[in-house]
Design an enzyme around this catalytic site. Structure first.
Site, PDB file in Angstrom:
ATOM      1  N   ALA A 173     -10.178 -13.860  16.819  1.00 58.43           N
ATOM      2  CA  ALA A 173     -11.064 -14.900  16.282  1.00 58.43           C
ATOM      3  C   ALA A 173     -11.648 -15.657  17.465  1.00 58.43           C
ATOM      4  CB  ALA A 173     -10.264 -15.833  15.384  1.00 58.43           C
ATOM      5  N   GLY A 228      -7.106 -11.608  15.753  1.00 57.33           N
ATOM      6  CA  GLY A 228      -7.932 -11.204  14.621  1.00 57.33           C
ATOM      7  C   GLY A 228      -8.513  -9.807  14.792  1.00 57.33           C
ATOM      8  N   GLU A 251      -5.855  -7.618  13.579  1.00 57.15           N
ATOM      9  CA  GLU A 251      -5.762  -7.819  12.127  1.00 57.15           C
ATOM     10  C   GLU A 251      -6.903  -7.122  11.396  1.00 57.15           C
ATOM     11  OE1 GLU A 251      -5.503 -12.072  12.811  1.00 57.15           O
ATOM     12  OE2 GLU A 251      -3.623 -12.141  11.696  1.00 57.15           O
ATOM     13  N   GLU A 280      -1.638 -14.900  19.361  1.00 55.73           N
ATOM     14  CA  GLU A 280      -1.910 -16.269  18.890  1.00 55.73           C
ATOM     15  C   GLU A 280      -0.852 -17.266  19.351  1.00 55.73           C
ATOM     16  OE1 GLU A 280      -2.025 -13.528  17.030  1.00 55.73           O
ATOM     17  OE2 GLU A 280      -3.808 -13.535  15.752  1.00 55.73           O
TER      18      GLU A 280
END
Ligand code: CAA
Length: 257
Positions: A65, A108, A111, A131
């Site tokens: 992200a 992300g 993911e 993260e």
């Protein structure tokens, strides 16, 4: 439609979506996620497309992200805007999506790759959920899909330390379906996508739904679901055609009905 942060290509019945923010190693900002959502929704409703490949660049599938975009968010904003909620388009897609991963697939990015149906990786691929190093935790399925894919020990190791796992380790652990030399990754992903797209679409969608059901239900329920889906395919033209073609020793002509 033209996009700023992704590129799309059609290869017959296979579609390719390439994440394209090279300046940020394909960090997933809201614009990119909105464009991905839009492109994928178009392919989902396009009967000419049977399977999708999602890829990045040679250096990065996606480095997570976008940290610069989210750094100033507070709890109420994240909650009210359902931050990361829109990413689910990939996980909810009914047509198969293959992730073709080269370079970094972090946070992300990892993911997103795990939301796809399977991952083909180049030898340079690196997976991780870093993260924790930012003082947060995975928020788009990392603790759940990674654990289901590689088991608790390795998922804990990766999520708690933030270390990266290379393509070989990821394949051994069951996260990755196949590892390929970098130059072969995209051609092979497109060829695989075309191969799937040439099958009978009702059978393809049913297989995807049944395999995914294995993650949501008990074995007995899953087998019951599979049996009903299997029975239902005997109502299709393509079942008659596929079996006739086998017996007549010729390639099948599926009509997706
Ligand atoms: N968000 C925003 N920008 C990013 C980014 C990210 N996730 N990852 C890389 N970039 C940017 C860098 O800031 C840099 O930009 P500038 O040139 O403007 O400084 C550019 O991309 C190139 O990155 P690096 O210079 O860092 O490249 P490198 O080769 O030295 O390192 C890397 C590569 C190891 C991937 C490193 O960039 C990195 O650690 N990135 C962050 C990875 C990360 O923590 N991801 C998780 C994000 S949180 C998340 O994803 C939550 C969730 O569950 C959804």
């Amino acid at each position: 439609m033209t996009f700023k942060t992704i590129e799309i290509e059609r290869h017959g019945r296979a579609a390719l979506i390439r994440l394209n923010r090279p300046e940020a190693l394909n960090a997933l900002n809201s614009e990119l996620i909105a464009e991905l959502d839009s492109a994928l929704s178009d392919f989902e409703s396009d009967p000419e497309i049977g399977c999708v490949v999602l890829t990045g660049s040679e250096k990065a599938f996606a480095a997570g992200a976008d940290i610069k975009e989210m750094r100033d968010k507070n709890f109420a904003e994240a909650l009210l805007e359902n931050f990361l909620g829109r990413w689910d388009t990939v996980a909810r897609a009914r047509k198969p999506i293959i992730a073709a991963v080269s370079g970094f697939a972090l946070g992300g990015g990892c993911e997103l790759a795990m939301m796809c149906d399977f991952i083909l990786a180049s030898e340079s691929a690196q997976f991780g959920q870093p993260e924790i190093k930012l003082g947060v935790m995975p928020g788009a399925g990392g603790t759940q899909r990674l654990t289901r894919a590689v088991g608790k020990a390795k998922a804990m190791d990766l999520c708690l330390t933030g270390r990266m796992m290379d393509a070989q380790e990821a394949e051994r652990a069951g996260l990755v379906a196949r590892v390929l030399p970098a130059a072969e990754l995209l051609p092979e992903a497109i060829k695989t996508s075309q191969r799937i797209a040439a099958m009978s679409a009702p059978a393809v969608l049913s297989v995807k739904e049944a395999v995914n059901r294995a993650f949501e239900t008990s074995l007995a329920e899953g087998v019951r679901f599979e049996r009903r889906a299997f029975h239902a395919l005997f109502a299709t033209h393509d079942q008659k055609e596929g079996m006739a073609a086998f017996i007549e020793k010729r390639p099948p002509q599926f009509q997706n009905r």
